[in-house]
Design an enzyme around this catalytic site. Structure first.
Site, mmCIF file in Angstrom:
data_model
loop_
_atom_site.group_PDB
_atom_site.id
_atom_site.type_symbol
_atom_site.label_atom_id
_atom_site.label_comp_id
_atom_site.label_asym_id
_atom_site.label_seq_id
_atom_site.Cartn_x
_atom_site.Cartn_y
_atom_site.Cartn_z
ATOM 1 N N SER A 44 22.539 91.232 103.239
ATOM 2 C CA SER A 44 23.712 91.574 104.048
ATOM 3 C C SER A 44 24.359 90.354 104.675
ATOM 4 O O SER A 44 25.458 90.452 105.213
ATOM 5 C CB SER A 44 23.310 92.555 105.155
ATOM 6 O OG SER A 44 22.299 91.993 105.974
ATOM 7 N N HIS A 67 26.186 94.204 97.642
ATOM 8 C CA HIS A 67 25.819 94.607 99.002
ATOM 9 C C HIS A 67 26.212 96.055 99.252
ATOM 10 O O HIS A 67 27.380 96.375 99.446
ATOM 11 C CB HIS A 67 26.499 93.689 100.030
ATOM 12 C CG HIS A 67 26.181 94.062 101.444
ATOM 13 N ND1 HIS A 67 27.092 93.964 102.466
ATOM 14 C CD2 HIS A 67 25.046 94.568 102.008
ATOM 15 C CE1 HIS A 67 26.545 94.380 103.589
ATOM 16 N NE2 HIS A 67 25.306 94.747 103.339
ATOM 17 N N GLU A 75 30.186 95.651 98.435
ATOM 18 C CA GLU A 75 30.718 94.289 98.341
ATOM 19 C C GLU A 75 30.070 93.592 97.147
ATOM 20 O O GLU A 75 28.841 93.507 97.069
ATOM 21 C CB GLU A 75 30.417 93.507 99.619
ATOM 22 C CG GLU A 75 31.224 93.958 100.819
ATOM 23 C CD GLU A 75 30.855 93.202 102.083
ATOM 24 O OE1 GLU A 75 31.757 92.901 102.873
ATOM 25 O OE2 GLU A 75 29.647 92.914 102.284
ATOM 26 N N ASN A 128 30.622 92.693 107.472
ATOM 27 C CA ASN A 128 29.765 92.279 108.583
ATOM 28 C C ASN A 128 30.366 91.111 109.357
ATOM 29 O O ASN A 128 30.198 91.006 110.577
ATOM 30 C CB ASN A 128 28.371 91.903 108.079
ATOM 31 C CG ASN A 128 27.525 93.123 107.778
ATOM 32 O OD1 ASN A 128 27.810 94.211 108.243
ATOM 33 N ND2 ASN A 128 26.485 92.941 106.976
#
Length: 759
Positions: A476, A497, A509, A547
């Site tokens: 991540s 991801h 992702e 993120n």
């Protein structure tokens, strides 16, 4: 295409079974989307088959063509009944052509669009033409029947559907910021009663045939091959009379509407904070319709959609829909902006052939923890055999139990049958030892987030797998490129991801490392589409995209808490903004240890504006991990989680305790906008729509606002920069606006062109 002359057909009997089959005297009109044929028993079969498309949709041309067919059928004395069906494999009619609809609403806000008005009136007129037929009419539905397609079916006397999984019926218009305006709000309550009609329209979620039958939306089910036979049986009943079912009679009148409307309006305002005008307007129009003549109710539908179609929520929701459709279809990535795949150049035949070998035939998942088990479950549910490997037998056991529970939940929710769930579970092969993976097309690593462990693991995986096996990491935040450099085949390494929970989050992702081969990237994007997820391609940057933007927002929420703000005020501020969940509740859901790890990773790279919140360290030290330990910012052992009063010891009341909800909301949103602009500036992605799409689909950023960059445009970039600078002047340097925001504000630019709806 319009029909310029009547279609004539003669009737023959198929030898052997006595069934009648139509044989047109002339071939179908070239390019026509609608055809009709007359059987010997007087049944006319009208078939939708839009040429050059896998779906049937209504645009102006198709509506005119349908209307002309209806006129021909109505005048033909041989026709005793009419059956509507589709020639497509998985689509009955998918509703209005949204591209045509979106170009009709490019007028300025609050300005009625003549093009849209004409389009709505045409659809109402054609469907009312069908509803007025004096002969029995039946919609024989196989495949998706939604929106305008469902409204067409409502204009028929009877609706029959196949029980196939591809057959779904419903009214998704409110999810696009509009409402059913071709008779849906008017005719549906008469069929199923007002409460059921409102449930279908306001939620916007389609239902499968079994549920539709239970609700009274359809009259019967039969396999696709027998729908015409069943239609003949219903035709013998003649024209359908108004429903005499007691629930329909009791609720489908003005008195019931006067009770239901204010009750539901209060609930909708509580749940949506008034941010989604379409559901409120749909409630109003549907409730008013039960006490009005049909023509007056149809006028209300028309007026309402014209109003809604020129609102910002409608524009943003339609843009999001188009971005979702784009993500399902794109084939390649160049400069991280998804596009159709180019023709293979000389010397790339092997790469091109591998790309065309979709779907992948077998995958392996390394690590049987929460994410590994979630990924294995999802792949197996998409009919992909999966090796689930973890050297810890207990971890494998826990992972398989979690997968079993996911399948059991899918059965309970009628998403899968018991047989389908068992078949999915049986596609997973748990192993607890290392070994050859040379027959695997793709390996997804979902092990502990430690760089040293991942490097060692990928070094071994590169030797255990074949030369064409893709090596993917589900990290991540860690560098994909650094992981790849530990292998002898760095060109095969890519990031995939997934977001937690895997079976609910659509976004994935796809992270491009410095050495990732373009063909590997191409195959990875295809794989993500193959398993029913939506890819966004991002560069290998700390935190990647979602993120990276989300963490400053979550960090600010925790700092506000540390500074004395109440949990319910912090989360309430963002719920009022339109987020599906408050930031502190989200930290608990993600788990505090994971949030702490990502925060530490980003703080190492962006020390000028990010630091690991002290409260996360304190919670970790106290063993409070959020939902998975039942205690964090909230107490999750309760039926409805409540703020955890015990953690007030970690607060040091300061300025935050004096901030209003609006002030807190502004600070948290400004940080997301600023970081989103930085990601675009640094080319983590190359287009603003990729930023906004990823944030809506990956973090739940308020869909009606369109994403952080679209929202920034609507607020005004000069105002955004001014408010960021105000916080800097108050002593919070981490609010410093990025160069891209400053430049655009100074030049009076926006992230998006200001005209039009289509992205």
């Amino acid at each position: 295409m319009k029909i310029t002359k009547p279609l004539t057909e003669r009737l023959v009997t198929t030898p052997g079974n006595g069934a009648t089959e139509p044989v047109p005297m002339t071939p179908p009109t070239p390019g026509g989307a609608v055809q009709h044929e007359i059987m010997a028993d007087g049944v006319c079969v009208l078939t939708f088959d839009c040429p050059g498309s896998s779906a049937n949709v209504f645009n102006e041309s198709v509506l005119h063509e349908l209307d002309e067919h209806l006129g021909i059928i109505e005048r033909d004395e041989r026709v005793r009944s009419l059956v509507l069906r589709s020639a497509k494999k998985s689509i009955f009619i998918a509703g209005a052509d949204l591209h045509a609809l979106s170009t009709s609403v490019e007028a300025p806000a609050d300005t009625p669009s003549p093009g849209l008005a004409d389009f709505i009136e045409l659809g109402q007129r054609v469907f009312s033409h069908l509803a007025a037929f004096k002969i029995p009419t039946v919609a024989a539905i196989h495949g998706a029947c939604v929106g305008g397609g469902m409204e067409l079916a409502l204009a028929c006397d009877y609706r029959l559907a196949s029980p196939d999984k591809v057959t779904k019926l419903g009214f998704p218009e409110t999810q696009l910021g509009i409402l059913p305006a071709w008779g849906g709000c008017t005719r549906l309550p008469k069929l199923v009663g007002l409460p059921t009609a409102l449930n279908l329209i306001l939620k916007g979620k389609p239902v499968q045939a079994r549920k539709a039958l239970k609700l009274g939306l359809i009259h019967g089910t039969a396999p696709k091959e027998r729908l015409l036979e069943l239609a003949r049986q219903w035709i013998r009943r003649g024209k359908r009379l108004a429903s005499r079912k007691l629930p329909v009679l009791l609720t489908n009148h003005v008195v019931a509407a006067r009770v239901i409307q204010p009750y539901l309006r209060t609930r909708l305002m509580r749940d949506t904070y008034g941010h989604y005008p379409a559901v409120l307007k749909a409630l109003e129009v549907t409730c008013q319709g039960v006490g009005l003549p049909e023509h007056a109710s149809l006028k209300n539908e028309r007026d309402a959609i014209l109003l809604l179609a020129n609102t910002e929520p409608c524009h943003n929701l339609m843009r999001l829909f188009f971005l979702q459709e784009r993500a399902k279809k794109v084939q390649a990535a160049t400069g991280f902006s998804l596009r159709p795949a180019p023709a293979a150049a000389a010397g790339t035949k092997r790469a091109a052939s591998l790309v065309q070998e979709c779907p992948m035939k077998q995958a392996a998942v390394i690590g049987a923890g929460v994410m590994g088990a979630g990924i294995a479950h999802w792949l197996s549910s998409r009919k992909l055999p999966v090796l689930l490997r973890d050297l810890n037998p207990k971890a494998v056991g826990r992972g398989m139990t979690a997968i079993h529970n996911n399948y059991e939940d899918a059965v309970k929710r009628h998403i899968l049958t018991r047989t389908e769930a068992r078949a999915g579970y049986d596609r997973i092969f748990p192993i607890t030892h290392e070994g050859s993976l040379k027959n695997v097309d793709l390996v997804i690593e979902a092990a502990v987030e430690r760089m040293d462990l991942k490097k060692d693991l990928f070094f071994k995986l590169a030797m255990e797998t074949g030369p064409d096996t893709i090596l993917a990491t589900n990290t991540s935040a860690l560098s994909v490129s650094e992981i790849a450099e530990a292998t002898r085949s760095p060109e095969r390494v890519v990031g995939i991801h997934f977001f937690n929970p895997v079976h609910r989050m659509q976004l994935v992702e796809v992270v491009v490392g410095h050495h990732t081969d373009p063909e590997v990237l191409e195959r990875t994007v295809r794989f993500v589409q193959q398993i029913g997820k939506l890819p966004v391609v991002v560069s290998d940057s700390p935190g990647f995209l979602v993120n990276r933007i989300l963490m400053p927002y979550l960090m600010e929420a925790t700092e506000l808490f540390t500074g004395g703000a109440a949990i319910e005020d912090i989360d309430g501020a963002m719920l009022e903004f339109g987020m599906p969940m408050g930031p502190l509740r989200l930290v608990d859901e993600v788990s505090i240890d994971v949030a702490h790890h990502v925060a530490e990773t980003l703080a190492l790279h962006f020390a000028d504006r990010m630091s690991t919140p002290t409260v996360l360290k304190s919670l970790l030290a106290a063993g409070l991990l959020g939902k998975k330990s039942e205690h964090g910012f909230y107490r999750h052992e309760l039926k409805t989680p409540e703020p955890n009063e015990a953690i007030k010891m970690f607060q040091s009341p300061g300025r935050a305790s004096r901030l209003s909800r609006l002030d807190m909301q502004r600070r948290m949103v400004l940080l997301m906008i600023n970081e989103a602009a930085r990601c675009l500036e640094e080319e983590v992605v190359t287009a603003p729509e990729d930023v906004d799409f990823a944030m809506v689909m990956g973090s739940g950023f308020a869909p009606f606002r369109g994403g952080p960059l679209r929202y920034a445009d609507s607020v005004g970039l000069s105002r955004v920069v001014h408010e960021l600078q105000q916080e800097v002047d108050m002593g919070d340097a981490y609010f410093t606006p990025c160069s891209l925001l400053r430049r655009k504000a100074q030049n009076q630019e926006t992230f998006y062109p200001q005209k039009g709806v289509v992205v």
